[in-house]
Design an enzyme around this catalytic site. Structure first.
Site, mmCIF file in Angstrom:
data_model
loop_
_atom_site.group_PDB
_atom_site.id
_atom_site.type_symbol
_atom_site.label_atom_id
_atom_site.label_comp_id
_atom_site.label_asym_id
_atom_site.label_seq_id
_atom_site.Cartn_x
_atom_site.Cartn_y
_atom_site.Cartn_z
ATOM 1 N N LEU A 54 20.322 32.145 5.630
ATOM 2 C CA LEU A 54 20.527 32.708 6.951
ATOM 3 C C LEU A 54 19.337 32.298 7.799
ATOM 4 C CD1 LEU A 54 21.612 36.383 6.098
ATOM 5 C CD2 LEU A 54 23.096 34.512 6.834
ATOM 6 N N ASP A 55 19.581 31.949 9.046
ATOM 7 C CA ASP A 55 18.473 31.591 9.927
ATOM 8 C C ASP A 55 17.544 32.778 10.119
ATOM 9 O OD1 ASP A 55 19.260 29.006 10.230
ATOM 10 O OD2 ASP A 55 20.137 29.260 12.221
ATOM 11 N N ARG A 56 16.343 32.464 10.499
ATOM 12 C CA ARG A 56 15.301 33.487 10.627
ATOM 13 C C ARG A 56 15.715 34.690 11.484
ATOM 14 N NH1 ARG A 56 9.027 31.891 11.453
ATOM 15 N NH2 ARG A 56 8.133 33.933 11.054
#
Length: 263
Positions: A54-56
């Site tokens: 998952l992106d930051r």
């Protein structure tokens, strides 16, 4: 700080990843001290192996294997689109329809991280099913408008392109609130100041899959964080997603109804 463990057995562990956390270190962020993989490893006392990311700024369900082989099997399921992912987002404007957006995306390249990648790749197929769940109009002036409109949207990505959900919502002219790259800067500022939405309002709510070892159906759900709950209260949307209120954790037999990078 410990992470909320949604599910754990002898093969898998899933956590509710907070917004702002990296999944793992990279050479671009080698000084970052808050990393999911290391935190989970220290918390459960064994190594973990990622199968997706998952992106930051995105929160929600992050599933990992407890062995390299299980991690490989999970990654294979993601790659073959055998895992259903369900996201929720707060977007600009009124989106009350349900549909499937089939809109190919040209790969987004990072100036540093992708400097050796080809910039002339053909657009890749990208498909997202979306459904508007609720709308609201708030008495907050943004730009030339006297009020601000927002929608709660559910999304099921059928492919896993980089930033797919953000880009698809922007293509529909309903950018996700808090999206600094594809969103509406004035709306982002207003939502942060008035409603506490000071992050990307995108949450990986649910993963549904067949257990890679036992074959049993498994549905993993992640509750919303305080920022989300505050926004749902402001907009009168509490109760629309009741699973967030009474979800029990650490239940290995959680089952229900029913792909890689954070879309």
């Amino acid at each position: 700080m410990s992470l909320e463990i949604i599910y754990q057995d002898e093969w898998l562990v899933a956590v509710n990843k907070p917004s702002g956390w990296l999944v793992h270190r990279s050479w671009l962020d080698r000084d970052e001290k808050v990393v999911v993989m290391q935190t989970v490893r220290d918390q459960i006392g064994q190594h973990v192996f990622t199968a997706h990311r998952l992106d930051r700024p995105t929160s929600g369900v992050l599933l990992m294997g407890l062995s390299s082989e299980t991690g490989r099997l999970l990654a294979q399921q993601f790659e073959q689109h055998q895992i259903q992912k369900r996201y929720h987002a707060i977007v600009r404007g009124w989106l009350q329809a349900e549909g499937e957006l089939d809109y190919a995306l040209t790969e987004e390249l990072d100036k540093i991280g992708d400097k050796y990648s080809r910039a002339d790749k053909a657009p890749q197929p990208a498909v997202t099913h979306y459904r508007g769940l609720a709308v609201t109009e708030m008495p907050v002036a943004v730009g030339r408008y006297a009020t601000a409109r927002y929608s709660l949207v559910e999304m099921l990505p059928k492919t896993g392109r980089k930033h797919q959900l953000r880009r698809h919502m922007a293509h529909l002219r309903h950018p996700i609130i808090g999206d600094s790259k594809h969103g509406d800067l004035r709306q982002n500022r207003a939502a942060a100041a008035q409603f506490g939405c000071d992050r990307l309002m995108l949450h990986a709510s649910e993963l549904s899959l067949a257990h890679p070892v036992t074959g049993e159906p498994l549905t993993l759900r992640a509750r919303f964080d305080a920022t989300w709950m505050q926004a749902l209260s402001h907009f009168g949307w509490r109760g629309i997603l009741p699973m967030n209120e009474d979800l029990e954790f650490n239940a290995p037999d959680v089952q229900d109804e029913l792909n890689e990078p954070d879309t």
